[in-house]
Write a protein that holds these residues in place. Structure first.
Motif, PDB file in Angstrom:
ATOM      1  N   GLY A   1      52.262   7.553 -10.965  1.00 50.17           N
ATOM      2  CA  GLY A   1      52.727   8.931 -10.935  1.00 50.17           C
ATOM      3  C   GLY A   1      54.201   9.092 -10.658  1.00 50.17           C
ATOM      4  O   GLY A   1      54.845  10.004 -11.201  1.00 50.17           O
TER       5      GLY A   1
ATOM      6  N   ARG B   1      52.526   7.417 -16.865  1.00 48.53           N
ATOM      7  CA  ARG B   1      51.659   7.611 -15.706  1.00 48.53           C
ATOM      8  C   ARG B   1      50.543   6.558 -15.690  1.00 48.53           C
ATOM      9  O   ARG B   1      50.190   6.026 -14.635  1.00 48.53           O
ATOM     10  CB  ARG B   1      51.062   9.016 -15.736  1.00 48.53           C
TER      11      ARG B   1
ATOM     12  N   GLN C   1      54.880  17.030  -6.063  1.00 42.47           N
ATOM     13  CA  GLN C   1      54.527  15.610  -5.987  1.00 42.47           C
ATOM     14  C   GLN C   1      55.570  14.773  -5.269  1.00 42.47           C
ATOM     15  O   GLN C   1      55.352  13.582  -5.016  1.00 42.47           O
ATOM     16  CB  GLN C   1      54.339  15.051  -7.409  1.00 42.47           C
TER      17      GLN C   1
END
Length: 435
Positions: A129, A124, A162
């Motif tokens: 991400g 990350r 996400q």
């Protein structure tokens, strides 16, 4: 030795605080002296908890002791990967974490899972991400049937939240460049004008003590921030459990720096900050009192051999830069926080180490709210990059910090903050007038 009152209470009464969570530096003593288990006898499960605490404080001594003294191979490799993360050696931290997973997945699968997720946290930090979320889903496959399904379900659920968030990208010129920082009579912290694609612009403070872009709802609406429909909590120097709405700023720029899909935290109070989640994408930069200097890959950089020290969490979030300052003869981890208007400030742990006068009260603008804070005036002999300075500074006994001290933007009249994520160095560069 230079000696002067760097921060009197009269100045304190008009200063403002940025959002501050801190970190450490090379070979500092721990910021607080709490009773902890003997690092030589920690089990692997206890070592995991110790790693979490150490990377949050950038506590090099704790991890060095566990690495050197604990005979358990699992504790040994956990300490190694933590030390590499603290120094931002992400490739080596991942190599150690992969070894941990491989060696322990059959015998200690929960510890192996921790190591696997630690490696995804490194990803990350290094690649963003999207890469880390894809790695999390791969971890779910690797650990199916080895750990409780509830653990894997939580990972899968988070990755699903996400999935539709586009990746953040920062664009900048190839070579060296400089941004002039805005100053105001009411706020001497360095700021820039952030302009969104809709033409709206707002003044934003550059804050190495914050994470993403932080703003109030009115500002978010003005700039066209898109809400992600997810909420959370954050905290500041004094504020706790501040409600946060997450969002995305799709297109914006400040100076020659462009942002695409920048992460935003919308908070209740009038705070406008650009934090380290954004700034670290610049690679290497130097904060002065008037400028932000950004270094290209081939340009000359300041002489700085101090190893980088950062605090973070297991998942690669909440990254903060720290240094070690000698305060009354002991090394203490100190956050570099351009969002703090003060020169030097401390918390209760600091007050336990220095002489402090009776407290007074002052108003502090913190994230989420304005607080009436207790403050004491303290004095200490501080050494910054080899330069001894007798400092008078404010101590906030109610401050909620992982570290004892903060070196803020008030110090930039006497020194610059140099932070190099590409070559893993951080230095406080003292001006010639102090020598």
């Amino acid at each position: 030795m230079k000696s002067w009152a760097l921060l009197g209470l009269a100045a304190l009464a008009t200063a403002t605080m940025g959002t501050s969570q801190a970190a450490t530096n090379a070979t500092p003593a721990p910021a607080t002296s709490t009773a902890t288990p003997d690092p030589a006898t920690l089990t692997a499960e206890q070592a995991v908890r110790a790693v979490n605490a150490a990377i949050a404080k950038a506590d090099v001594p704790a991890m060095a002791a566990m690495y050197q003294q604990n005979p358990d191979p699992a504790a040994h490799v956990l300490a190694a990967m933590a030390l590499e993360r603290i120094h931002y050696n992400l490739d080596k931290a991942t190599e150690d974490a992969r070894l941990c997973e491989k060696e322990l997945i059959a015998t200690q699968p929960m510890v192996a899972l921790y190591c696997a997720r630690f490696a995804s946290g490194n990803m990350r930090l290094a690649r963003g991400g999207k890469a880390a979320d894809a790695e999390e889903l791969d971890i779910v496959k690797r650990f199916a049937g080895r750990v409780p399904q509830s653990e894997l379900d939580r990972m899968t659920s988070y990755a699903a939240t996400q999935r539709d968030i586009p990746p953040f990208h920062l664009g900048k010129p190839e070579g060296d460049f400089t941004l002039a920082l805005l100053k105001a009579a009411y706020d001497q912290r360095g700021a820039v004008m952030l302009e969104a694609a809709n033409g709206a612009s707002v003044r934003m403070t550059l804050d190495t003590g914050a994470g993403p872009i932080i703003m109030d709802m009115d500002t978010a609406v003005k700039l066209g921030v898109r809400s992600l429909g997810t909420d959370g909590k954050t905290r500041g120097l004094l504020s706790k459990n501040v409600p946060v709405t997450h969002g995305i700023l799709e297109q914006a720029h400040f100076g020659s720096i462009t942002l695409e899909n920048a992460p935003v935290e919308i908070v209740p109070n009038n705070r406008r900050l650009i934090g380290l989640d954004i700034l670290r994408q610049l690679g290497a930069f130097r904060f002065t009192q008037r400028e932000l200097q950004v270094y290209g890959k081939g340009g000359d950089r300041p002489a700085c051999n101090e190893p980088m020290l950062v605090s973070s969490d297991m998942w690669g979030n909440t990254v903060r830069p720290v240094v070690a300052l000698s305060i009354n003869g002991s090394l203490r981890t100190t956050l570099l926080d351009t969002g703090s208007a003060f020169y030097l400030s401390g918390n209760q742990a600091a007050m336990d180490e220095v002489q402090a006068s009776a407290h007074k009260s002052m108003r502090i603008r913190d994230i989420g709210a304005e607080h009436v804070a207790r403050v004491k005036q303290a004095s200490a002999d501080v050494i910054v990059s080899g330069q001894p300075i007798q400092m008078t500074f404010g101590v906030f006994p109610d401050a909620d910090l992982a570290w004892s001290y903060i070196l803020g933007s008030g110090a930039l009249g006497d020194m610059d903050f140099y932070i190099d994520f590409e070559k893993q160095h951080t230095c406080v560069l003292v001006h010639h007038n102090l020598h």
